[in-house]
Design an enzyme around this catalytic site. Structure first.
Site, mmCIF file in Angstrom:
data_model
loop_
_atom_site.group_PDB
_atom_site.id
_atom_site.type_symbol
_atom_site.label_atom_id
_atom_site.label_comp_id
_atom_site.label_asym_id
_atom_site.label_seq_id
_atom_site.Cartn_x
_atom_site.Cartn_y
_atom_site.Cartn_z
ATOM 1 N N GLU A 40 0.821 -1.214 0.000
ATOM 2 C CA GLU A 40 0.000 0.000 0.000
ATOM 3 C C GLU A 40 0.853 1.262 0.000
ATOM 4 O O GLU A 40 1.823 1.372 0.754
ATOM 5 C CB GLU A 40 -0.865 -0.027 1.261
ATOM 6 C CG GLU A 40 -1.833 1.091 1.390
ATOM 7 C CD GLU A 40 -2.664 0.979 2.665
ATOM 8 O OE1 GLU A 40 -3.723 1.609 2.697
ATOM 9 O OE2 GLU A 40 -2.257 0.283 3.622
ATOM 10 N N GLY A 45 5.658 0.973 6.580
ATOM 11 C CA GLY A 45 6.647 0.071 6.010
ATOM 12 C C GLY A 45 6.844 0.278 4.523
ATOM 13 O O GLY A 45 7.959 0.170 4.010
ATOM 14 N N CYS A 46 5.766 0.587 3.825
ATOM 15 C CA CYS A 46 5.854 0.782 2.377
ATOM 16 C C CYS A 46 6.605 2.073 2.037
ATOM 17 O O CYS A 46 7.309 2.134 1.028
ATOM 18 C CB CYS A 46 4.469 0.768 1.749
ATOM 19 S SG CYS A 46 3.657 -0.847 1.929
ATOM 20 N N VAL A 47 6.477 3.084 2.874
ATOM 21 C CA VAL A 47 7.251 4.316 2.685
ATOM 22 C C VAL A 47 8.734 3.996 2.823
ATOM 23 O O VAL A 47 9.547 4.349 1.960
ATOM 24 C CB VAL A 47 6.832 5.411 3.693
ATOM 25 C CG1 VAL A 47 7.802 6.584 3.658
ATOM 26 C CG2 VAL A 47 5.408 5.880 3.424
#
Length: 162
Positions: A40, A45-47
């Site tokens: 997402e 975490g995705c950032v």
């Protein structure tokens, strides 16, 4: 869809990128491709993961590889996400799960006792011949991009796996 294994022919797909162009995996033959699938845009975490891949984008390119991030988010979401964090890596939108399911990454997940379908954070190195050269599950987000870069280096140089 059954899980892919190293050595399998990578499933072909075409997805829109956040820059308005499209990415077709089979059109990349002749050079390695690094695909990193993440759940997402704009989540913690995705950032971190996208920032790390962006910081190393030039190193992936220097090894002759095309680097692409893929998530189920829309092109519009990717554009905002990339702009907000100054991300370098192109992001492919897969809201219909075309590539995600073809790569066997849409699975039942459990979190805090709750079950739901979701993307299993995983990265792939696709060899110049179109075959899956490496599959690395992101068990730890921090350091995953470096791990992929090292795996790419070993793949390109023909060094034995550790």
């Amino acid at each position: 869809m059954p899980d892919l294994n190293e050595g399998d022919l990578a499933p072909d797909f075409t997805l829109p990128l956040d820059d308005g162009s499209t990415f077709q995996l089979s059109a990349q033959r002749g050079r390695p491709v690094v695909l990193y699938f993440y759940p997402e845009d704009d989540s913690g975490g995705c950032v971190d993961e996208n920032k790390e891949f962006s910081e190393r984008a030039a190193a992936f390119s220097a090894k002759g590889a095309r680097l692409v991030g893929i998530s189920p988010d829309s092109v519009e979401s990717h554009v905002k996400f990339r702009r907000k964090y100054g991300l370098v890596s192109p992001l492919a939108a897969d809201p219909e799960h075309q590539a995600i399911e073809a790569f066997g990454l849409w699975k039942l997940k459990k979190l805090y006792g709750r079950e739901f379908m979701g993307l299993i954070r995983t990265s792939f190195i696709i060899g110049a011949d179109g075959r899956v050269a490496r599959i690395i599950r992101a068990t730890r987000i921090l350091g995953h991009a470096q791990k992929m870069l090292e795996a790419l280096d070993a793949h390109v140089s023909g060094a034995p796996r550790k």
